[in-house]
Design an enzyme around this catalytic site. Sequence first.
Site, PDB file in Angstrom:
ATOM      1  N   LYS A 270      22.813  13.846  54.710  1.00 11.11           N
ATOM      2  CA  LYS A 270      22.325  14.510  53.387  1.00 11.11           C
ATOM      3  C   LYS A 270      23.634  14.296  52.563  1.00 11.11           C
ATOM      4  CE  LYS A 270      21.132  18.266  54.801  1.00 11.11           C
ATOM      5  NZ  LYS A 270      21.096  18.131  56.425  1.00 11.11           N
TER       6      LYS A 270
ATOM      7  N   GLY B 290      27.058  21.509  57.345  1.00 10.31           N
ATOM      8  CA  GLY B 290      28.247  20.596  57.437  1.00 10.31           C
ATOM      9  C   GLY B 290      27.993  19.344  56.890  1.00 10.31           C
ATOM     10  N   HIS B 291      28.411  19.137  55.650  1.00 12.50           N
ATOM     11  CA  HIS B 291      27.781  17.689  55.023  1.00 12.50           C
ATOM     12  C   HIS B 291      29.178  16.953  54.762  1.00 12.50           C
ATOM     13  CE1 HIS B 291      24.292  20.143  52.875  1.00 12.50           C
ATOM     14  NE2 HIS B 291      24.256  20.118  54.371  1.00 12.50           N
TER      15      HIS B 291
ATOM     16  N   GLN C 225      20.567  22.319  55.813  1.00 10.46           N
ATOM     17  CA  GLN C 225      19.561  22.248  56.976  1.00 10.46           C
ATOM     18  C   GLN C 225      18.616  21.112  56.812  1.00 10.46           C
ATOM     19  OE1 GLN C 225      20.425  25.861  56.011  1.00 10.46           O
ATOM     20  NE2 GLN C 225      22.461  24.995  57.023  1.00 10.46           N
TER      21      GLN C 225
HETATM   22  P1  GDP Z   1      24.474  16.255  56.684  1.00  8.81           P
HETATM   23  O1  GDP Z   1      24.676  17.560  57.278  1.00  8.81           O
HETATM   24  O2  GDP Z   1      23.151  15.859  56.868  1.00  8.81           O
HETATM   25  O3  GDP Z   1      25.054  16.078  55.417  1.00  8.81           O
HETATM   26  O4  GDP Z   1      25.112  15.306  57.706  1.00  8.81           O
HETATM   27  P2  GDP Z   1      26.329  15.372  58.558  1.00  8.81           P
HETATM   28  O5  GDP Z   1      27.373  15.099  57.773  1.00  8.81           O
HETATM   29  O6  GDP Z   1      26.396  16.550  59.327  1.00  8.81           O
HETATM   30  O7  GDP Z   1      26.311  14.185  59.709  1.00  8.81           O
HETATM   31  C1  GDP Z   1      25.919  12.963  59.231  1.00  8.81           C
HETATM   32  C2  GDP Z   1      27.173  12.079  59.856  1.00  8.81           C
HETATM   33  O8  GDP Z   1      26.883  10.762  59.801  1.00  8.81           O
HETATM   34  C3  GDP Z   1      28.459  12.109  59.149  1.00  8.81           C
HETATM   35  O9  GDP Z   1      29.655  12.108  60.258  1.00  8.81           O
HETATM   36  C4  GDP Z   1      28.441  10.914  58.172  1.00  8.81           C
HETATM   37  O10 GDP Z   1      29.972  10.529  57.933  1.00  8.81           O
HETATM   38  C5  GDP Z   1      27.618   9.838  59.367  1.00  8.81           C
HETATM   39  N1  GDP Z   1      27.180   8.848  58.534  1.00  8.81           N
HETATM   40  C6  GDP Z   1      26.150   8.958  57.240  1.00  8.81           C
HETATM   41  N2  GDP Z   1      25.624   7.963  57.241  1.00  8.81           N
HETATM   42  C7  GDP Z   1      25.918   7.006  58.308  1.00  8.81           C
HETATM   43  C8  GDP Z   1      25.565   5.556  58.626  1.00  8.81           C
HETATM   44  O11 GDP Z   1      24.738   5.189  58.105  1.00  8.81           O
HETATM   45  N3  GDP Z   1      25.979   5.242  59.790  1.00  8.81           N
HETATM   46  C9  GDP Z   1      27.006   5.775  60.644  1.00  8.81           C
HETATM   47  N4  GDP Z   1      27.310   5.415  61.730  1.00  8.81           N
HETATM   48  N5  GDP Z   1      27.426   7.157  60.207  1.00  8.81           N
HETATM   49  C10 GDP Z   1      26.778   7.814  59.244  1.00  8.81           C
HETATM   50  P1  IMO Z   2      23.452  20.942  57.870  1.00 10.60           P
HETATM   51  O1  IMO Z   2      23.232  21.254  56.424  1.00 10.60           O
HETATM   52  C1  IMO Z   2      21.738  20.955  62.002  1.00 10.60           C
HETATM   53  C2  IMO Z   2      20.787  24.751  63.505  1.00 10.60           C
HETATM   54  C3  IMO Z   2      21.715  25.673  64.487  1.00 10.60           C
HETATM   55  C4  IMO Z   2      20.545  26.304  65.044  1.00 10.60           C
HETATM   56  C5  IMO Z   2      19.701  26.819  63.986  1.00 10.60           C
HETATM   57  C6  IMO Z   2      19.849  28.216  63.482  1.00 10.60           C
HETATM   58  O2  IMO Z   2      24.478  20.346  58.213  1.00 10.60           O
HETATM   59  O3  IMO Z   2      21.982  19.813  58.165  1.00 10.60           O
HETATM   60  P2  IMO Z   2      22.010  29.346  61.979  1.00 10.60           P
HETATM   61  O4  IMO Z   2      23.418  29.426  62.372  1.00 10.60           O
HETATM   62  O5  IMO Z   2      21.367  28.756  60.844  1.00 10.60           O
HETATM   63  O6  IMO Z   2      21.203  30.688  62.200  1.00 10.60           O
HETATM   64  O7  IMO Z   2      21.185  28.513  63.086  1.00 10.60           O
HETATM   65  O8  IMO Z   2      19.860  25.938  63.183  1.00 10.60           O
HETATM   66  N1  IMO Z   2      21.474  24.595  62.267  1.00 10.60           N
HETATM   67  C7  IMO Z   2      21.812  23.333  61.764  1.00 10.60           C
HETATM   68  N2  IMO Z   2      21.528  22.149  62.638  1.00 10.60           N
HETATM   69  N3  IMO Z   2      22.659  21.042  60.752  1.00 10.60           N
HETATM   70  C8  IMO Z   2      22.614  22.036  59.907  1.00 10.60           C
HETATM   71  O9  IMO Z   2      22.929  22.168  58.660  1.00 10.60           O
HETATM   72  C9  IMO Z   2      22.222  23.456  60.713  1.00 10.60           C
HETATM   73  N4  IMO Z   2      22.476  24.577  60.304  1.00 10.60           N
HETATM   74  C10 IMO Z   2      21.778  25.277  61.167  1.00 10.60           C
HETATM   75  O10 IMO Z   2      22.544  24.642  65.350  1.00 10.60           O
HETATM   76  O11 IMO Z   2      19.793  25.691  65.871  1.00 10.60           O
HETATM   77 MG    MG Z   3      25.612  18.372  58.667  1.00 10.85          MG
END
Ligand code: GDP
Ligand code: IMO
Ligand code: MG
Length: 432
Positions: free
Chosen positions: A16, A40-41, A226
């Site tokens: 996201k 964690g974005h 999430q």
């Molecule tokens: P969010 O929580 O939905 O914002 O996603 P996260 O940041 O937790 O996890 C997504 C991961 O995938 C991050 O490490 C990004 O840098 C990485 N990422 C995003 N788009 C791509 C993609 O198209 N390919 C690859 N290989 N990594 C990506």
């Molecule tokens: P983003 O925004 C992935 C999961 C936890 C657990 C459940 C409940 O980065 O997509 P909590 O601490 O919220 O009570 O945990 O939800 N969880 C996530 N999994 N991405 C997240 O956020 C999450 N936030 C919570 O691992 O299964």
């Molecule tokens: Mg994340």
Amino acid sequence: MSATCVVGLQWGDEAKGKIVDFLSDEHDYVVRYNGGNNAGHTVVWGERRFALSLLPTGILRSHMRAVIANGVVVYPPKLLEELASLEKAGIQVKDRLSISAQAHVIFPYHIAEEVECGGKAAIGTTGRGIGPCYSDKVNRANGIRVGELLHPEHLKARLTDIIPRKNKIIKALSADPDKAPVFEVEKLWADYCQMGEQLRPMITNTTMLLHEALQNRKKILFEAAQGSLLDIDHGTFPYVTSSHSLPSGIWSGSGVPARQLTRIIGVAKAYTTRVGSGPFPTELNDGPDGIGERIRKVGREYGTVTGRPRRVGWFDALAVRYSAAIAGCDEITIMLLDVLSGLEEIKVCVGYEYEGKKINYFLNDGVELAKCKPIYETLQGWKEDISKARKLEDLPVQARRYVQFLSDLIGLPVSVISVGPDREQTILNKIG
Ligand code: GDP
Ligand code: IMO
Ligand code: MG
């Protein structure tokens, strides 16, 4: 009237952050309306990589105003740490951030309640105090809002009432009562008053702020935390988070009515991941030399917040079709397509076998979903590295077919295909 929502369609971590960053140019405000520092974005600009938990990622763009709205739960030490780390990276944020006085505050006793009293182990939560803080909000007697940090005498009275109760609960429910932490009113009061003072210039009525922005024809981007399948009501209960991660959370979590939303973008990975416990029908448990481990390695599927290895599996079209429907999506984006390069075959779940019958719809009940066995269709993979593809025609025909297949199954156009973490590694052509 112009508000966009970026929402995850799986169990979180769908990338996201990348899409929010991508859309920032077209928006003036970015708003977090749910969750806390369980999120964690990640955003990648060339050599620079940012991972934000509590601040909306749109804040990285200097023209954006950022809002932490009332539906969020705020852990002040983490918020201050993130603000300091961005300032250190040369990104001035304090004059662009507004924090709702109505957002609830996470205290260390919330974290202890979750970690010591079994919640973390039972659900596989992130251990950030999210569930206990939202419980206190709903239960009212123990909930403290951000605005209350600005009134020291009032805060002292609240903590004097609450902390002895929390200490009793934590000791009584702890697996090892003799080692249970004990919280002191004076210490927490002093710490939180001090952090409240630091945050004071940013604390405001964000509902009014957003309504003013709408009146001034500003464009608002809502950044869901999430994923839809972790939504407290519509997710795979009880293996969910404690907030409304679907766009339905925007109205209550920010005060902006749903009718203001003109575009809802559902973000999905080209496969599926999940962190923590709970059913996951398409999970790949095929050992250290299997495809699951390969996807985990190539996709760097380790939690942004906790570092836990993410569980990995094939794309579940029933799950994403369900999420996209309840989220009200207009379009979807397919992320991390590059991670599937080099696989001979790629599977997509198109049905479940449930209690001896074939079904073609998702079951959001955690117990029922655990009994579902996936029915797959197998597509041909592609060998080429696609991370340098910038337009549809640059993709191998098998990759295009794969995305088209997902679009057909979900019944929505795919507006973005992502082939790498960097902003540049993005294909904008519509499929479907
Ligand atoms: P969010 O929580 O939905 O914002 O996603 P996260 O940041 O937790 O996890 C997504 C991961 O995938 C991050 O490490 C990004 O840098 C990485 N990422 C995003 N788009 C791509 C993609 O198209 N390919 C690859 N290989 N990594 C990506
Ligand atoms: P983003 O925004 C992935 C999961 C936890 C657990 C459940 C409940 O980065 O997509 P909590 O601490 O919220 O009570 O945990 O939800 N969880 C996530 N999994 N991405 C997240 O956020 C999450 N936030 C919570 O691992 O299964
Ligand atoms: Mg994340």
